[in-house]
Motif scaffolding. Sequence first.
Motif, PDB file in Angstrom:
ATOM      1  N   UNK A 190       0.831  -1.207   0.000  1.00  8.77           N
ATOM      2  CA  UNK A 190       0.000   0.000   0.000  1.00  8.77           C
ATOM      3  C   UNK A 190       0.868   1.261   0.000  1.00  8.77           C
ATOM      4  N   UNK A 191       0.667   2.147  -0.977  1.00 14.34           N
ATOM      5  CA  UNK A 191       1.410   3.412  -0.933  1.00 14.34           C
ATOM      6  C   UNK A 191       0.836   4.289   0.188  1.00 14.34           C
ATOM      7  N   UNK A 192       1.666   4.769   1.078  1.00 15.53           N
ATOM      8  CA  UNK A 192       1.196   5.451   2.281  1.00 15.53           C
ATOM      9  C   UNK A 192       0.321   6.667   2.013  1.00 15.53           C
ATOM     10  N   UNK A 243      -3.847   7.037   2.425  1.00 13.13           N
ATOM     11  CA  UNK A 243      -4.473   7.970   3.364  1.00 13.13           C
ATOM     12  C   UNK A 243      -5.405   8.937   2.648  1.00 13.13           C
ATOM     13  N   UNK A 244      -5.014   9.371   1.443  1.00 10.84           N
ATOM     14  CA  UNK A 244      -5.902  10.232   0.653  1.00 10.84           C
ATOM     15  C   UNK A 244      -7.202   9.497   0.311  1.00 10.84           C
ATOM     16  N   UNK A 245      -7.083   8.226  -0.042  1.00  8.57           N
ATOM     17  CA  UNK A 245      -8.262   7.423  -0.375  1.00  8.57           C
ATOM     18  C   UNK A 245      -9.128   7.205   0.868  1.00  8.57           C
ATOM     19  N   UNK A 246      -8.506   7.026   2.025  1.00  9.53           N
ATOM     20  CA  UNK A 246      -9.261   6.903   3.275  1.00  9.53           C
ATOM     21  C   UNK A 246     -10.123   8.142   3.492  1.00  9.53           C
ATOM     22  N   UNK A 247      -9.541   9.327   3.328  1.00  7.88           N
ATOM     23  CA  UNK A 247     -10.286  10.574   3.517  1.00  7.88           C
ATOM     24  C   UNK A 247     -11.367  10.705   2.449  1.00  7.88           C
ATOM     25  N   UNK A 248     -11.051  10.356   1.213  1.00  7.25           N
ATOM     26  CA  UNK A 248     -12.049  10.391   0.132  1.00  7.25           C
ATOM     27  C   UNK A 248     -13.239   9.493   0.469  1.00  7.25           C
ATOM     28  N   UNK A 299     -12.095  14.024  10.775  1.00  2.00           N
ATOM     29  CA  UNK A 299     -11.366  13.148   9.848  1.00  2.00           C
ATOM     30  C   UNK A 299      -9.908  13.566   9.689  1.00  2.00           C
ATOM     31  N   UNK A 300      -9.569  14.835   9.927  1.00  2.00           N
ATOM     32  CA  UNK A 300      -8.146  15.205   9.850  1.00  2.00           C
ATOM     33  C   UNK A 300      -7.355  14.574  11.001  1.00  2.00           C
ATOM     34  N   UNK A 301      -7.989  14.385  12.157  1.00  5.61           N
ATOM     35  CA  UNK A 301      -7.331  13.698  13.277  1.00  5.61           C
ATOM     36  C   UNK A 301      -7.201  12.203  12.966  1.00  5.61           C
ATOM     37  N   UNK A 302      -8.232  11.633  12.333  1.00  2.00           N
ATOM     38  CA  UNK A 302      -8.167  10.229  11.920  1.00  2.00           C
ATOM     39  C   UNK A 302      -6.992  10.034  10.961  1.00  2.00           C
ATOM     40  N   UNK A 303      -6.822  10.967  10.023  1.00  2.00           N
ATOM     41  CA  UNK A 303      -5.708  10.869   9.068  1.00  2.00           C
ATOM     42  C   UNK A 303      -4.369  10.946   9.796  1.00  2.00           C
ATOM     43  N   UNK A 304      -4.248  11.854  10.760  1.00  2.00           N
ATOM     44  CA  UNK A 304      -2.992  11.992  11.506  1.00  2.00           C
ATOM     45  C   UNK A 304      -2.681  10.715  12.302  1.00  2.00           C
ATOM     46  N   UNK A 305      -3.692  10.124  12.920  1.00  2.00           N
ATOM     47  CA  UNK A 305      -3.484   8.869  13.650  1.00  2.00           C
ATOM     48  C   UNK A 305      -3.080   7.748  12.693  1.00  2.00           C
ATOM     49  N   UNK A 306      -3.761   7.700  11.545  1.00  2.00           N
ATOM     50  CA  UNK A 306      -3.437   6.680  10.537  1.00  2.00           C
ATOM     51  C   UNK A 306      -2.010   6.849  10.035  1.00  2.00           C
ATOM     52  N   UNK A 307      -1.593   8.079   9.856  1.00  2.00           N
ATOM     53  CA  UNK A 307      -0.228   8.351   9.405  1.00  2.00           C
ATOM     54  C   UNK A 307       0.795   7.830  10.418  1.00  2.00           C
ATOM     55  N   UNK A 310      -8.711  -2.558   2.483  1.00  2.00           N
ATOM     56  CA  UNK A 310     -10.064  -2.685   1.935  1.00  2.00           C
ATOM     57  C   UNK A 310     -10.566  -1.362   1.363  1.00  2.00           C
ATOM     58  N   UNK A 311     -10.285  -0.273   2.052  1.00  2.00           N
ATOM     59  CA  UNK A 311     -10.707   1.044   1.547  1.00  2.00           C
ATOM     60  C   UNK A 311      -9.911   1.410   0.295  1.00  2.00           C
ATOM     61  N   UNK A 312      -8.637   1.059   0.248  1.00  2.00           N
ATOM     62  CA  UNK A 312      -7.824   1.277  -0.946  1.00  2.00           C
ATOM     63  C   UNK A 312      -8.447   0.551  -2.144  1.00  2.00           C
ATOM     64  N   UNK A 313      -8.865  -0.693  -1.939  1.00  2.00           N
ATOM     65  CA  UNK A 313      -9.498  -1.459  -3.018  1.00  2.00           C
ATOM     66  C   UNK A 313     -10.855  -0.872  -3.393  1.00  2.00           C
ATOM     67  N   UNK A 314     -11.578  -0.300  -2.436  1.00  2.00           N
ATOM     68  CA  UNK A 314     -12.861   0.359  -2.715  1.00  2.00           C
ATOM     69  C   UNK A 314     -12.684   1.398  -3.821  1.00  2.00           C
ATOM     70  N   UNK A 315     -11.623   2.171  -3.743  1.00  6.21           N
ATOM     71  CA  UNK A 315     -11.353   3.202  -4.757  1.00  6.21           C
ATOM     72  C   UNK A 315     -11.166   2.560  -6.133  1.00  6.21           C
ATOM     73  N   UNK A 316     -10.378   1.505  -6.177  1.00  5.09           N
ATOM     74  CA  UNK A 316     -10.128   0.822  -7.444  1.00  5.09           C
ATOM     75  C   UNK A 316     -11.411   0.199  -7.987  1.00  5.09           C
ATOM     76  N   UNK A 317     -12.211  -0.358  -7.113  1.00  3.52           N
ATOM     77  CA  UNK A 317     -13.415  -1.087  -7.526  1.00  3.52           C
ATOM     78  C   UNK A 317     -14.534  -0.184  -8.024  1.00  3.52           C
TER      79      UNK A 317
END
Length: 191
Positions: A98-100, A104-109, A124-132, A165-172
């Motif tokens: 997974x490209x980092x 994370x951009x796809x997670x926010x999307x 969601x910006x805090x969620x992104x920071x925690x995920x990072x 799974x969320x990364x694949x959601x974008x592709x799908x």
Amino acid sequence: MMSKREKIQLAYLYFIPKPHNTGTPLRPIVSSMNMPTTRISKFLGKLLRPLFDKHARSTTIIDGVDLIHCLEAYTTNRHLIPKTYLCTFDITDLYTMLPHEESLDILIEFLVQHGYQKVQNIPIDIIRKLALIVIKENVFVYEKKFYRQVIGGAMGSAFTLTLANIFMWKWEKQLVHRLKVSNEIYGRYLT
């Protein structure tokens, strides 16, 4: 989410054989049970996985019975014909590749597209920071040397599973849209 100082350990790398593959290659495993980021990962997994499950249910195959129900509905709607093709595929090394930043951009999307500005009162910006923190601070030891994983996430991490799974959601999304227009079905089995 705070780790207990006396239980914190640096993750370590080990390998297990993949006997079902030709040549029995080894699968790298990072043991991160007591890493400082493990609790954040579990927190994010519990926070985000139910949202993914809810919004991806129409393209998710839960088990064999669920697959049979999907095929029965497809047949009932007279879409299953003798010329119908059934295809399967497997994505290899998804978690560890997974490209980092893109992930994370796809997670926010994903969150924004489904109307979330906050999840359980967490912006969601805090969620992104925690995920990072979870994916960027994946540090481990192997043969007395320190390494940091610069792509992908730790196997077995609750958050890495959800992020993949969320990364694949974008592709799908595009594929699923095209298939629906032509009355085809698509389902992904999640582990």
